[in-house]
Design a protein around this motif. Sequence first.
Motif, PDB file in Angstrom:
ATOM      1  N   UNK A  70       0.832  -1.222  -0.360  1.00 46.54           N
ATOM      2  CA  UNK A  70       0.209   0.201   0.001  1.00 46.54           C
ATOM      3  C   UNK A  70       1.310   0.829  -0.032  1.00 46.54           C
ATOM      4  N   UNK A  71       0.288   2.182  -1.199  1.00 44.07           N
ATOM      5  CA  UNK A  71       1.568   3.628  -1.270  1.00 44.07           C
ATOM      6  C   UNK A  71       1.370   4.176   0.555  1.00 44.07           C
ATOM      7  N   UNK A  72       0.502   4.303   1.097  1.00 44.00           N
ATOM      8  CA  UNK A  72       0.447   4.958   2.408  1.00 44.00           C
ATOM      9  C   UNK A  72       1.478   4.343   3.577  1.00 44.00           C
ATOM     10  N   UNK A  73       1.858   3.271   3.885  1.00 51.30           N
ATOM     11  CA  UNK A  73       2.641   2.645   4.573  1.00 51.30           C
ATOM     12  C   UNK A  73       4.121   2.057   4.508  1.00 51.30           C
ATOM     13  N   UNK A  74       3.403   2.717   2.314  1.00 53.82           N
ATOM     14  CA  UNK A  74       5.672   2.822   2.079  1.00 53.82           C
ATOM     15  C   UNK A  74       5.850   4.130   2.351  1.00 53.82           C
ATOM     16  N   UNK A  75       4.665   5.834   2.615  1.00 51.20           N
ATOM     17  CA  UNK A  75       4.863   6.504   2.770  1.00 51.20           C
ATOM     18  C   UNK A  75       5.433   6.904   4.173  1.00 51.20           C
ATOM     19  N   UNK A  76       5.048   6.584   4.883  1.00 48.13           N
ATOM     20  CA  UNK A  76       5.275   6.076   6.272  1.00 48.13           C
ATOM     21  C   UNK A  76       6.678   5.822   6.608  1.00 48.13           C
ATOM     22  N   UNK A  77       6.789   4.357   5.636  1.00 48.60           N
ATOM     23  CA  UNK A  77       8.709   4.406   6.222  1.00 48.60           C
ATOM     24  C   UNK A  77       9.463   4.242   5.619  1.00 48.60           C
ATOM     25  N   UNK A  78       8.910   5.751   4.116  1.00 45.99           N
ATOM     26  CA  UNK A  78      10.173   6.904   4.119  1.00 45.99           C
ATOM     27  C   UNK A  78       9.922   7.985   5.247  1.00 45.99           C
ATOM     28  N   UNK A  79       8.998   8.714   5.235  1.00 46.50           N
ATOM     29  CA  UNK A  79       9.272   9.524   6.541  1.00 46.50           C
ATOM     30  C   UNK A  79       9.994   8.941   7.954  1.00 46.50           C
ATOM     31  N   UNK A  80       9.736   6.892   8.096  1.00 51.16           N
ATOM     32  CA  UNK A  80      10.673   7.300   8.839  1.00 51.16           C
ATOM     33  C   UNK A  80      12.334   7.750   9.137  1.00 51.16           C
ATOM     34  N   UNK A  81      12.274   6.542   7.585  1.00 54.24           N
ATOM     35  CA  UNK A  81      13.983   6.584   7.351  1.00 54.24           C
ATOM     36  C   UNK A  81      14.183   8.457   7.251  1.00 54.24           C
ATOM     37  N   UNK A  82      13.624   9.630   6.644  1.00 56.81           N
ATOM     38  CA  UNK A  82      14.337  10.909   6.581  1.00 56.81           C
ATOM     39  C   UNK A  82      13.880  11.238   7.794  1.00 56.81           C
ATOM     40  N   UNK A  83      12.922  11.040   8.917  1.00 61.03           N
ATOM     41  CA  UNK A  83      13.184  11.632  10.251  1.00 61.03           C
ATOM     42  C   UNK A  83      14.520  10.974  10.990  1.00 61.03           C
ATOM     43  N   UNK A  84      15.592   9.755  10.398  1.00 60.41           N
ATOM     44  CA  UNK A  84      15.953   9.865  11.246  1.00 60.41           C
ATOM     45  C   UNK A  84      17.166   9.962  10.539  1.00 60.41           C
ATOM     46  N   UNK A  85      17.313  10.583   9.440  1.00 63.31           N
ATOM     47  CA  UNK A  85      18.028  10.940   8.951  1.00 63.31           C
ATOM     48  C   UNK A  85      18.194  12.680   8.788  1.00 63.31           C
ATOM     49  N   UNK A  86      17.044  13.013   9.710  1.00 57.71           N
ATOM     50  CA  UNK A  86      17.053  14.436   9.937  1.00 57.71           C
ATOM     51  C   UNK A  86      17.508  14.667  12.043  1.00 57.71           C
ATOM     52  N   UNK A  87      17.468  13.701  11.816  1.00 58.69           N
ATOM     53  CA  UNK A  87      18.010  13.087  13.778  1.00 58.69           C
ATOM     54  C   UNK A  87      19.019  13.318  13.559  1.00 58.69           C
ATOM     55  N   UNK A  88      20.000  12.810  12.345  1.00 59.20           N
ATOM     56  CA  UNK A  88      21.450  12.951  12.755  1.00 59.20           C
ATOM     57  C   UNK A  88      21.951  14.251  11.736  1.00 59.20           C
ATOM     58  N   UNK A  89      20.800  14.895  11.856  1.00 61.74           N
ATOM     59  CA  UNK A  89      21.670  16.409  11.312  1.00 61.74           C
ATOM     60  C   UNK A  89      21.634  17.172   9.640  1.00 61.74           C
ATOM     61  N   UNK A  90      21.353  15.641   9.618  1.00 60.77           N
ATOM     62  CA  UNK A  90      21.557  15.802   7.946  1.00 60.77           C
ATOM     63  C   UNK A  90      20.211  16.784   6.943  1.00 60.77           C
ATOM     64  N   UNK A  91      20.174  17.079   6.607  1.00 57.08           N
ATOM     65  CA  UNK A  91      19.076  18.244   5.768  1.00 57.08           C
ATOM     66  C   UNK A  91      19.178  17.893   4.278  1.00 57.08           C
ATOM     67  N   UNK A  92      19.850  16.616   3.491  1.00 55.76           N
ATOM     68  CA  UNK A  92      18.665  16.459   2.066  1.00 55.76           C
ATOM     69  C   UNK A  92      20.282  15.541   1.062  1.00 55.76           C
TER      70      UNK A  92
END
Length: 170
Positions: A70-92
Amino acid sequence: MYAETAASSRAVARAYPSVPLRSPDAKGDLQCLFKSYDAACLDFDADAVAAFYDLPCLISTQGGNASFTARGELRAAMARVFAGYRQRGLVSASIAALEVATLTADFAQAQVVWSLSKARGVEVVSFACRYMLRRADNRWRIAHAVALDEAEKLAQPSPRAPLLRLSQQT
């Protein structure tokens, strides 16, 4: 690798999934897909990134496999990955190297080296991914993504300049 503003990045990323194929050998279409995918990843846009995947799809990392139907669960997984990047101080995230190859008329593979940055254009870490793509409904979609060394590279401390440097003068 691509110089685009955040607004134009989102526009390109959102436009690709609706653009029909136009290259006779498909390599041009695959390069266009990854330019748009790069634009979506530049701003950690989970909605735009999820649009590039076929359903069902598989994402494999050193931590295991995740399948999405489902697209929603994929979107949520990507959001978690990107949130993890942001927690490490990454911006792009941006593509530093891309190699594409068609396997058949409806299957292709790509090798990508991603560069993660704490400031636009300032690389902190890079890692490799492989993608298997499938053409469906006259569009290329990612069917399987494999992050080859992401976890290993992210676990390594980023090089930092010393806060204080002492030197002896003679």
